[in-house]
Design a protein around this motif. Structure first.
Motif, PDB file in Angstrom:
ATOM      1  N   TRP A  97      29.366  12.805  22.587  1.00  0.00           N
ATOM      2  CA  TRP A  97      27.972  12.549  22.949  1.00  0.00           C
ATOM      3  C   TRP A  97      27.084  12.786  21.733  1.00  0.00           C
ATOM      4  N   LEU A  98      26.489  11.683  21.232  1.00  0.00           N
ATOM      5  CA  LEU A  98      25.489  11.787  20.178  1.00  0.00           C
ATOM      6  C   LEU A  98      24.126  11.881  20.865  1.00  0.00           C
ATOM      7  N   GLU A  99      23.448  13.005  20.653  1.00  0.00           N
ATOM      8  CA  GLU A  99      22.199  13.278  21.357  1.00  0.00           C
ATOM      9  C   GLU A  99      21.037  13.322  20.360  1.00  0.00           C
ATOM     10  N   ASN A 100      20.176  12.280  20.417  1.00  0.00           N
ATOM     11  CA  ASN A 100      18.982  12.203  19.560  1.00  0.00           C
ATOM     12  C   ASN A 100      19.331  12.440  18.086  1.00  0.00           C
ATOM     13  N   VAL A 101      20.360  11.753  17.624  1.00  0.00           N
ATOM     14  CA  VAL A 101      20.857  11.967  16.259  1.00  0.00           C
ATOM     15  C   VAL A 101      20.062  11.129  15.251  1.00  0.00           C
ATOM     16  N   ASN A 107      17.155   8.699  15.717  1.00  0.00           N
ATOM     17  CA  ASN A 107      17.059   9.116  17.114  1.00  0.00           C
ATOM     18  C   ASN A 107      18.020   8.326  18.017  1.00  0.00           C
ATOM     19  N   SER A 121      21.044   8.025  20.646  1.00  0.00           N
ATOM     20  CA  SER A 121      21.788   8.719  21.703  1.00  0.00           C
ATOM     21  C   SER A 121      22.841   7.765  22.256  1.00  0.00           C
ATOM     22  N   LYS A 155      27.000   7.737  24.236  1.00  0.00           N
ATOM     23  CA  LYS A 155      28.146   8.447  24.788  1.00  0.00           C
ATOM     24  C   LYS A 155      29.413   7.604  24.655  1.00  0.00           C
ATOM     25  N   GLY A 177      19.112  16.470  15.662  1.00  0.00           N
ATOM     26  CA  GLY A 177      19.900  16.115  16.828  1.00  0.00           C
ATOM     27  C   GLY A 177      21.244  16.818  16.796  1.00  0.00           C
TER      28      GLY A 177
END
Length: 632
Positions: free
Chosen positions: A335-339, A377, A379, A381, A414
């Motif tokens: 899960w890349l979250e607000n990267v 930014n 996001s 999965k 992130g």
């Protein structure tokens, strides 16, 4: 301009890369050279600017014999070459210095040198990148720098060896526009390619097989011969394949090599049928199984046609067979979250301190030269068991994105969570790298050991496994990629063919037995047979339970293989969804330098011409044939 007479050449004194090849290219011609991997294409190209000289036979370029050393530099000044892998050709650390390198060594005056560099970077859509570092560019941007460097020498002959392999669809179209423009101005162009749509634009096509010239002729003559090209392990243009399928189905179209020509033929066929049916209808004398119906009436009667809605005056669009819906099931593995990520952290800190984030200028062929953020930014999965495709223009952030998936890169802001752990936590990245295997662009560049066995064993050995287990994994992974360990394990990986090297590198990743396999343009530069074999192998691994993430510029591959597709543009996630959701948004994809699938693009051409094609679902070759056959 170029004359090769009975040329033979061998690298090792035994196997012939060229065997009695004779080729003649006239001044101002645009010639495409086709052939499978190992057919001798690159070897032939290197004979055209005296990088190689024949063991037997003769090559003359601009009247100069390449075997006479006093002509070498004049030949190389006349014949500029761009290699398949740009890293083999870039020599300077700054973009403008690299483009200037060739003409500077020819003694071009400073004022003219600056003009040439500026013009050629404009030609390849890299204006504004003059001061950028070459190592920080994407693969496609590096390729365009290499092309600009060759063009800056103002050669009489331009030789392109798979120069478009790493370009996105917009970049390939842009390159072809530049090539056609230069050709129209008198430059002789020799292009090696696996993209049949590029070959269709040439004046003449030469097909090599096992070092020999197998076929020569115009694209209209050579590229429509589906059976002959298939026997040579080559694809045919989508238009040629579709036109053959339509003719077999009783739709009397021409054998076309471009989609535009085939669309015109379809319009002509159905205009004639509509006129004949209308005349028969007026005379109340129905003929044949269609009963004299007009084209519109036939379309309405087709199983793919629009059906009347319950709402007055409204219609329900016909639907092509839908692709599987995007997977929503399965555990989230990554899960890349607000990267967000930048390669210039110092500048990012300066801008953050100043409280500004300047809007980058729009670039001609992709991301802006002023763009600071490789990821902005994002996001996203990755779910257990899915096949996730990632598309995007050159420089959109695709490679940067996947390098966050196993901790090769860490976000500037992130976070990335893999298997329940934040990769930034101490020791987490090392654990993740054993579970997420990444295969880079040109995976053969990952090879380094003295033997194939040692190279494949490197990863599992570093996991601390016993030598017995390491040996089992080496054998198992080599067999998985279609290589015989008994024949290949003791050989140097650098003695192998390009396709074999790519499989060995792939085996090295599989030997780690990852839970997620991440592939960055894995089929770039492979011939159609090798590409199909490689992608079939990836598909088989996915069917056996492996989670796969694949970056590709080939929209047809993504549509055929993936459960879900994510589209990147200028560092941002533009859209994501099932292939049927993503690739029916053709206008949006085109606006960011991408394309839809070949069948969907052709269906759009027919729609634009007024044919009542279905609008929902993703077109396929079979659905187009069935629909048009229903109108006859």
């Amino acid at each position: 301009m170029i004359c090769m007479r009975d040329v033979s050449f061998t690298y090792d004194g035994e196997a012939f890369a060229l065997s009695g090849a004779s080729v003649q290219i006239e001044r101002g011609e645009f010639v495409c050279i086709l052939g499978g991997n190992g057919s001798g294409k690159s070897t032939l190209a290197k004979h055209l600017n005296a990088l190689l000289v024949p063991d037997k036979g003769q090559v003359e370029v601009c009247g100069m014999d390449t075997s006479e050393r006093e002509h070498t530099y004049a030949i190389r000044q006349s014949a500029g070459m761009v290699f398949q892998n740009p890293d083999d050709q870039l020599v300077a650390s700054i973009v403008e210095d690299d483009v200037a390198f060739g003409p500077e060594n020819l003694g071009v005056p400073t004022a003219e040198l600056r003009q040439r560099v500026t013009q050629r970077l404009e030609d390849v859509g890299l204006s504004g990148f003059e001061k950028h570092e070459t190592h920080a560019l994407s693969g496609g941007q590096k390729q365009r720098v290499a092309i600009a460097g060759a063009l800056a020498m103002n050669p009489e002959i331009l030789i392109l060896d798979e120069a478009s392999a790493m370009l996105d669809p917009r970049g390939r179209k842009g390159l072809m526009r530049v090539v056609r423009s230069l050709n129209n101005q008198g430059m002789t162009v020799v292009m090696i390619t696996h993209f049949m749509e590029e070959a269709a634009l040439a004046d003449r096509v030469i097909v090599l097989d096992e070092g020999k010239v197998a076929r020569v002729g115009t694209p209209q003559k050579v590229l429509v011969d589906v059976d002959a090209l298939s026997a040579l392990n080559l694809e045919v243009p989508f238009a040629a394949e579709l036109s053959q399928a339509l003719r077999r189905a009783g739709v009397p179209v021409i054998a076309a090599v471009t989609e535009e020509a085939l669309a015109e033929s379809v319009f002509s066929v159905f205009s004639s049928h509509a006129a004949a049916a209308s005349s028969a209808h007026e005379n109340a004398a129905p003929q044949g199984p269609s009963g004299g119906k007009t084209l519109t009436e036939k379309a309405s009667a087709s199983p793919f046609a629009p059906k009347a809605s319950t709402a007055a005056g409204a219609t329900e669009c016909a639907k092509f067979p839908a692709s599987p819906a995007a997977s929503t099931d399965g555990d989230v593995l990554i899960w890349l979250e607000n990267v967000s990520f930048t390669y210039d952290a110092a500048e990012a800190r300066r801008q953050r301190k100043a409280g500004k984030k300047p809007a980058p200028k729009q670039a001609k062929w992709g991301n802006s030269p002023e763009a600071l953020w490789a990821l902005d930014n994002v996001s996203l999965k990755v779910r257990n068991g899915e096949f996730l495709g990632i598309a995007g223009h050159t420089g959109s952030g695709k490679s940067t994105l996947i390098q966050h998936m196993n901790g090769i890169l860490h976000p500037t802001s992130g976070r990335v969570v893999a298997f329940g752990s934040d990769i930034a936590e101490k020791g987490a990245a090392n654990d993740v790298r054993g579970r997420v295997g990444v295969v880079f662009q040109y995976p053969e560049n990952q090879l380094f050991a003295a033997t194939v066995a040692e190279d494949v064993a490197f990863g599992p050995r570093n996991l601390g496994l016993s030598e017995e287990e390491v040996s089992k994994r080496v054998e198992r992974s080599l067999r998985t990629v279609g290589l015989n360990p008994e024949e290949i394990a003791a050989r140097s990986p650098f003695e192998l063919s390009g396709g074999q090297q790519r499989r060995v590198a792939f085996a090295g990743v599989l030997a780690m037995e990852p839970e997620v396999l991440v592939l960055d343009e894995p089929a770039a530069g492979l011939d159609p047979k090798a590409r199909k074999s490689f992608l079939d192998m990836v598909a088989r691994l996915h069917e056996e339970g492996l989670t796969v993430v694949m970056v590709s510029h080939n929209m047809d591959d993504l549509a055929n293989l993936c459960d879900r597709v994510a589209v990147m543009s200028e560092g941002k996630l533009l859209m994501e969804g099932a292939p049927a959701e993503v690739f029916t948004r053709a206008a949006e994809l085109t606006s960011v330098g991408l394309a839809t699938t070949s069948p969907e693009h052709f269906a759009n051409l027919l729609r634009e011409g007024g044919l009542p094609m279905p609008h929902e679902g993703l077109a396929t070759e079979d659905s187009i044939v069935a629909y048009l056959r229903g109108l006859i």
